[in-house]
Design a protein around this motif. Structure first.
Motif, short mmCIF file in Angstrom:
data_model
loop_
_atom_site.label_atom_id
_atom_site.label_comp_id
_atom_site.label_asym_id
_atom_site.label_seq_id
_atom_site.Cartn_x
_atom_site.Cartn_y
_atom_site.Cartn_z
N ASN A 138 0.93 -1.00 0.15
CA ASN A 138 0.07 0.04 0.54
C ASN A 138 0.84 1.34 -0.19
O ASN A 138 0.68 2.15 0.33
CB ASN A 138 -1.42 -0.18 1.21
N SER A 139 1.84 1.01 -0.24
CA SER A 139 3.48 2.47 -0.38
C SER A 139 3.03 2.92 0.74
O SER A 139 3.83 3.95 0.61
CB SER A 139 2.52 3.44 -1.58
N TYR A 140 3.35 2.51 1.81
CA TYR A 140 3.15 3.75 3.18
C TYR A 140 5.51 2.90 3.25
O TYR A 140 5.83 1.96 2.97
CB TYR A 140 2.48 2.72 4.21
N THR A 141 5.88 3.78 4.46
CA THR A 141 6.74 3.40 4.87
C THR A 141 7.06 4.02 5.89
O THR A 141 8.28 3.57 6.22
CB THR A 141 7.43 5.12 4.23
N SER A 142 6.29 3.63 7.35
CA SER A 142 6.36 3.47 8.55
C SER A 142 5.38 3.11 8.86
O SER A 142 3.99 2.64 8.61
CB SER A 142 6.30 4.82 9.54
N ILE A 143 5.83 2.52 10.00
CA ILE A 143 4.80 1.09 10.80
C ILE A 143 5.21 1.21 12.15
O ILE A 143 6.13 0.59 12.48
CB ILE A 143 4.84 -0.38 9.70
N ALA A 144 4.09 0.74 12.74
CA ALA A 144 4.04 1.14 14.37
C ALA A 144 3.89 -0.81 14.70
O ALA A 144 2.61 -1.19 14.16
CB ALA A 144 4.16 1.46 15.02
N PHE A 145 4.57 -1.91 15.51
CA PHE A 145 4.09 -3.78 15.83
C PHE A 145 2.73 -2.12 17.66
O PHE A 145 4.74 -2.75 18.39
CB PHE A 145 4.76 -3.84 15.44
#
Ligand code: AR6
Length: 203
Positions: A138-145
């Protein structure tokens, strides 16, 4: 509110350093970071929800995300349910994020801990990896788990943290798109576990 920010490098090997840093030269940032606090407050592209297969909400971080996002998130989850049914352990789906600051929520289902002989480690790896792939798609560049499966689902915390860090690091070394992956820990014990894991890999 973020209580404490503990960005840490996780180069792994010399060859891995470039794969785990974002940016160039003096502006290089570690692509993996640890934060202690509430994941619902983060301003990242994607926050990951430790959901259950129904995708219709629950307690723990799932409950917190739904409360903060508002009813639009449950509506979005219901639509996904109608289109593709339940989400099995290890899989992930993506929705809009309602009132959250994040742009999207990835709902993944971790394994219930049943003693370690029921494919739990593989399913936990899959939950992290499929979430990363979906964010990239989905072309995202930052993610938090959050620390998937370590609450109600009972996965031993140290083992789960090791899988989380190793799976994300192995993924980032091979793939450049995600610039920031934040492990959000809710308590001191989990924060220290992640901190230790990341620090060990620097040495
Ligand atoms: N921000 C970050 N981490 C949090 C937060 C928060 N706001 N709240 C809790 N945690 P759990 P699971 C941490 O139980 O084990 C739900 O009912 C928490 O301290 O939320 O994967 C679902 O609907 C723990 O370390 O998820 C499922 O039925 C971690 O998040 C089931 O629980 C995960 O704990 C999933 O269980």
């Amino acid at each position: 509110m973020i209580l404490n920010m503990l960005p840490l490098l996780f180069p792994g090997t010399l060859n891995g350093i470039n794969g785990l840093l974002a940016g160039k030269g003096a502006r290089m940032q570690p692509r993996m970071q640890v934060l202690q606090g509430d994941i619902t407050t983060l301003e990242v592209d994607v926050i990951v929800n430790a959901a259950n297969s129904s995708l219709l909400g629950g307690g723990g971080v799932d409950g917190a995300i739904h409360r903060a996002a508002g009813p639009a998130l449950l509506d979005a989850c219901r639509q996904v349910r109608q289109q593709q049914g339940e989400c099995p352990p290890g899989h992930a789906v993506i929705t809009a994020a309602g009132n959250l600051k994040a742009k999207a929520v990835i709902h993944t289902v971790g394994p219930v801990w049943r003693g370690g002989e029921e494919n739990e480690a593989r399913l936990l790896e899959d939950a992290y990896r499929n979430s990363l792939l979906l964010a990239e798609a989905n072309s995202y560049t930052s993610i938090a788990f959050p620390a998937i499966s370590t609450g109600v689902y009972g996965y031993p915390k140290a083992a789960a943290a090791e899988i989380a860090v190793n799976t994300v690091a192995a993924h980032l070394i091979r793939r450049p798109q995600l610039q920031q992956v934040i492990f959000v820990c809710f308590d001191d014990e989990m924060t220290q576990l992640y901190q230790r894991l990341l620090t060990q890999h620097i040495q």
